[in-house]
Design an enzyme around this catalytic site. Sequence first.
Site, short mmCIF file in Angstrom:
data_model
loop_
_atom_site.label_atom_id
_atom_site.label_comp_id
_atom_site.label_asym_id
_atom_site.label_seq_id
_atom_site.Cartn_x
_atom_site.Cartn_y
_atom_site.Cartn_z
N ASP A 31 0.87 -1.18 0.00
CA ASP A 31 0.00 0.00 0.00
C ASP A 31 0.90 1.23 0.00
OD1 ASP A 31 -1.75 2.06 0.43
OD2 ASP A 31 -2.51 1.32 2.36
N ILE A 32 1.00 1.92 -1.13
CA ILE A 32 1.95 3.03 -1.21
C ILE A 32 1.51 4.23 -0.38
CG2 ILE A 32 2.77 2.31 -3.49
CD1 ILE A 32 1.28 4.76 -4.66
N ALA A 42 -1.52 3.68 -9.09
CA ALA A 42 -2.21 4.96 -9.26
C ALA A 42 -3.70 4.79 -9.06
CB ALA A 42 -1.94 5.53 -10.66
N THR A 61 -6.80 5.70 -10.85
CA THR A 61 -7.05 6.09 -12.24
C THR A 61 -8.54 6.25 -12.57
OG1 THR A 61 -6.96 3.77 -12.92
CG2 THR A 61 -4.90 5.04 -13.06
N THR A 80 0.81 11.22 -16.46
CA THR A 80 -0.29 11.26 -17.43
C THR A 80 -0.36 12.59 -18.19
OG1 THR A 80 -2.74 11.21 -17.59
CG2 THR A 80 -1.80 12.05 -15.56
N ASP A 81 -1.01 12.56 -19.34
CA ASP A 81 -1.29 13.76 -20.12
C ASP A 81 -2.28 14.68 -19.41
OD1 ASP A 81 -3.14 11.51 -20.70
OD2 ASP A 81 -4.20 13.01 -21.89
N TYR A 84 -8.37 14.33 -11.07
CA TYR A 84 -7.34 13.33 -11.38
C TYR A 84 -6.06 14.00 -11.84
CZ TYR A 84 -4.90 9.76 -14.11
OH TYR A 84 -3.94 8.93 -14.64
#
Length: 287
Positions: free
Chosen positions: A42-43, A64, A66, A105-106, A129
């Site tokens: 679990d980060i 992530a 997402t 991410t973009d 996000y």
Amino acid sequence: MMDTGAGRVLVTGAGGMLAHDLVPALRAADWVVTALGRSDLDITDPAQCVAGVEGHDLVVNTAAYTAVDAAETDEAAAFAVNAVGAANVARACASAGARLVHISTDYVFDGLATDPYAVDHPMAPSSAYGRTKASGEWAVRALHPRSWVVRTAWLYGAGGPNFVSTMLELAVERELVTVVADQIGQPTWTSDLSALVTRLAAADAAPGVYHGTASGYTSWHGLAQAVFQEVGLDPERVQKTTTSQYPRPAPRPAWSVLAHEPLPDRGVMPIGDWREGVRKYLRQTRA
């Protein structure tokens, strides 16, 4: 002493679509891989990050939050993973002396450009996000100077549900498929991105931000037509529509095209044309 080949690498988020292709790609490049999913690491827990990173030369953080639309109503949950979690991983890597590849991410951009976004273009996310991923980038770069941030977009692959597979399913279910034509981006196969990450680590390229997307660009409509055409179906069965006809809680970037400099200058070959990636993916999945 045991030969560890290229070294020992930890892949977080091992249950995700990218990790599905990344783990075998790293192993093929002679890395000894530890792949940990959310139930294993679990980060958001700093102590787990310290314990998980220990003994590794490289960490690739694919973990992530997402769920782009869900983040609009629960930004705190997305922030816990995408920002705080990224910071925990970066801090643990810095302490252990491990290099870090952090996947971004973009969505950190505003999506309003008309030219490809350079790596140093100002971040201006328009969604929850995107804000949490931008915060994660800042944390990683501040806490760990020996890190690579790799932004990607429009991912598809065998490791999870994705747009390309959905189009194949709809081709069977419906005579006509309607897809938005006013969002432009770079469809990127997870296998190609995995190969890029492996090349980046092998080249020991300078730390910084890189863009990991396919070359060229198209719309979602253009991608859907390409999928139909590649499997021998009439691409005219794919009809155009606009984003406004399909409102979502989170705004979608109209322009998600990322520039690939400085990859070539650092001795790292960018990903090839998006259409070739789609072709290879479909051959592999339909073999």
